[in-house]
Scaffold this active site. Structure first.
Site, PDB file in Angstrom:
ATOM      1  N   ASN A 171       0.785  -1.233   0.000  1.00 57.63           N
ATOM      2  CA  ASN A 171       0.000   0.000   0.000  1.00 57.63           C
ATOM      3  C   ASN A 171       0.819   1.286   0.000  1.00 57.63           C
ATOM      4  O   ASN A 171       0.563   2.197   0.770  1.00 57.63           O
ATOM      5  CB  ASN A 171      -0.984   0.001   1.171  1.00 57.63           C
ATOM      6  CG  ASN A 171      -2.289   0.664   0.764  1.00 57.63           C
ATOM      7  OD1 ASN A 171      -2.729   0.561  -0.368  1.00 57.63           O
ATOM      8  ND2 ASN A 171      -2.899   1.352   1.704  1.00 57.63           N
ATOM      9  N   PRO A 194      -6.742   1.871  -4.555  1.00 57.73           N
ATOM     10  CA  PRO A 194      -7.293   2.928  -5.411  1.00 57.73           C
ATOM     11  C   PRO A 194      -7.782   4.143  -4.645  1.00 57.73           C
ATOM     12  O   PRO A 194      -7.783   5.257  -5.172  1.00 57.73           O
ATOM     13  CB  PRO A 194      -8.453   2.216  -6.129  1.00 57.73           C
ATOM     14  CG  PRO A 194      -8.025   0.793  -6.179  1.00 57.73           C
ATOM     15  CD  PRO A 194      -7.325   0.550  -4.865  1.00 57.73           C
ATOM     16  N   SER A 279      -6.532  -9.593   4.504  1.00 62.58           N
ATOM     17  CA  SER A 279      -5.720  -8.383   4.523  1.00 62.58           C
ATOM     18  C   SER A 279      -4.705  -8.434   3.394  1.00 62.58           C
ATOM     19  O   SER A 279      -4.396  -9.487   2.839  1.00 62.58           O
ATOM     20  CB  SER A 279      -4.989  -8.252   5.865  1.00 62.58           C
ATOM     21  OG  SER A 279      -3.922  -9.185   5.927  1.00 62.58           O
ATOM     22  N   THR A 280      -4.179  -7.265   3.050  1.00 59.73           N
ATOM     23  CA  THR A 280      -3.148  -7.180   2.028  1.00 59.73           C
ATOM     24  C   THR A 280      -1.950  -8.047   2.394  1.00 59.73           C
ATOM     25  O   THR A 280      -1.356  -8.715   1.541  1.00 59.73           O
ATOM     26  CB  THR A 280      -2.682  -5.713   1.862  1.00 59.73           C
ATOM     27  OG1 THR A 280      -3.812  -4.894   1.570  1.00 59.73           O
ATOM     28  CG2 THR A 280      -1.663  -5.581   0.753  1.00 59.73           C
ATOM     29  N   GLY A 281      -1.567  -8.050   3.658  1.00 64.43           N
ATOM     30  CA  GLY A 281      -0.406  -8.812   4.089  1.00 64.43           C
ATOM     31  C   GLY A 281      -0.552 -10.301   3.842  1.00 64.43           C
ATOM     32  O   GLY A 281       0.383 -10.957   3.390  1.00 64.43           O
ATOM     33  N   HIS A 328     -11.005  -7.100   8.802  1.00 64.50           N
ATOM     34  CA  HIS A 328     -10.180  -8.294   8.707  1.00 64.50           C
ATOM     35  C   HIS A 328     -10.197  -9.048  10.034  1.00 64.50           C
ATOM     36  O   HIS A 328     -10.398  -8.459  11.083  1.00 64.50           O
ATOM     37  CB  HIS A 328      -8.720  -7.930   8.384  1.00 64.50           C
ATOM     38  CG  HIS A 328      -8.558  -7.074   7.181  1.00 64.50           C
ATOM     39  ND1 HIS A 328      -9.030  -7.433   5.945  1.00 64.50           N
ATOM     40  CD2 HIS A 328      -7.972  -5.859   7.016  1.00 64.50           C
ATOM     41  CE1 HIS A 328      -8.733  -6.486   5.072  1.00 64.50           C
ATOM     42  NE2 HIS A 328      -8.105  -5.527   5.701  1.00 64.50           N
TER      43      HIS A 328
END
Length: 358
Positions: A171, A194, A279-281, A328
């Site tokens: 991010n 975004p 989550s992104t992780g 999350h």
């Protein structure tokens, strides 16, 4: 379901009281209003007394450290078994990223988070797709997945992170000399929400130089966007691709394949992770496990106190902005990653990186 640690209460109940930052605690969907683009200096880490810990949290952290502190060695059998199941379910080598090879003109894309909405790939959209999968069954020796947790402050992990073969970041975090000792400089892939471009750069509908200055800090990297998770993400994600092209950037915008994200969510669901969205992780750690022989995680820590010394941590290494935690299943995510660490599947780094053997 992975058995949760306890210390006079459930893992989830206690950690929700003292949860700090985990996996950058960032999602790349529009529901998350945090940009991850803070550039101001974070507040100084306060050496708080352990007495400020929530009830039971000291015992909980001690339990986590006990599970983590055993001498880590990669277990090849466990690694192969886990990654084989992951690859069979998700096929990240082939499907993680949309390409011209796997998504030709005329393909009907079904949005990952809005299954009733679809998009037909036009020749114009097709031209923004990378020609071939950037990994193409290529296995990197070592990969670093770098979260944005406050535990990275004063960690000295920068050199270790930069020494790995492939570096993934989450991010669009700030990278400059102020943080390089702790988080490094190198970036091969970085995710981008975004909402960052919507909120900070007027959806890239006007002047774009400010956005380009930020993107240039990641060098010749892949900028990974969830263009087809929500319909409202698509146009701004395409404008990121156009902006990089217009400015002659060495970076390239790539888009997550919504089919891959659906499969990945189902895989983790069957492994005990029940959440509205990964989550992104976890997404980056999952991708790394498919394309890397040795996966190292940095900046992943779910508590607002440091594991060694128990002093207070900021939420991110660059600011103390709080994230929306209901989106999350962070306590469960961390427990699953810690289990993979204990099994020798991946290495979860906590605390300082003093030497290559730390």
């Amino acid at each position: 379901m992975v058995k949760m640690a306890s210390c006079g209460g459930s893992f989830k109940t206690i950690t929700l009281l003292c949860l700090g930052s985990l996996l950058s605690s960032v999602t790349w969907y529009l529901i998350d209003e945090q940009s991850g683009l803070a550039s101001h200096k974070p507040p100084a880490q306060r050496k708080s007394s352990p007495s400020v810990l929530c009830k039971g949290c000291r015992a909980l952290i001690d339990d986590v450290l006990k599970r983590h502190s055993q001498k880590w060695e990669k277990n090849e059998e466990n690694y192969r078994n886990f990654t084989s199941r992951l690859s069979s379910s998700c096929r990240g080598f082939e499907k993680a990223i949309i390409t011209q090879a796997n998504t030709p003109v005329g393909t009907k894309i079904v949005y990952e988070a809005e299954s009733t909405k679809t998009l037909r790939v036009t020749p114009t959209i097709f031209k923004t797709f990378i020609k071939e999968h950037p990994f193409s069954n290529k296995t990197f020796d070592t990969c670093a997945v770098v979260g944005n947790g406050g535990i990275l402050m004063d960690s000295g992990c920068g050199k270790m992170i930069d020494s790995t073969r492939f570096v993934m970041r989450c991010n669009l975090p700030p990278l400059n000399k102020e943080y390089s000792k702790d988080v490094g400089f190198r970036t091969d892939l970085v995710t981008a929400n975004p909402s960052i471009f919507n909120e900070k750069y007027n959806s890239l509908s006007g002047r774009r130089r400010g956005a380009m200055e930020r993107l240039q800090s990641y060098g010749k990297s892949l900028i990974l966007l969830p263009a087809f998770s929500f319909a409202m993400n698509t146009q701004v994600s395409l404008r990121v691709a156009y902006t990089l092209e217009d400015f002659g950037s060495p970076s390239h915008a790539v888009f997550f394949n919504p089919d891959y994200l659906r499969n990945l969510s189902q895989f983790w669901n069957t492994n005990g992770l029940k959440s509205r969205r990964l989550s992104t992780g976890v997404m980056m750690a999952s991708l790394a496990l498919e394309v890397c022989s040795n996966v190292h995680l940095y900046g992943f820590w779910p508590f607002s106190n440091h594991p060694h010394g128990l002093y207070a941590l900021t939420n991110h290494y660059y600011d103390d902005t709080k994230a929306k935690r209901w989106f999350h299943a962070m306590p469960v995510e961390f427990d699953l990653l810690l289990k993979l660490h204990s099994q020798g599947v991946l290495r979860l780094h906590l605390g300082r990186c003093l030497t290559d053997k730390s």
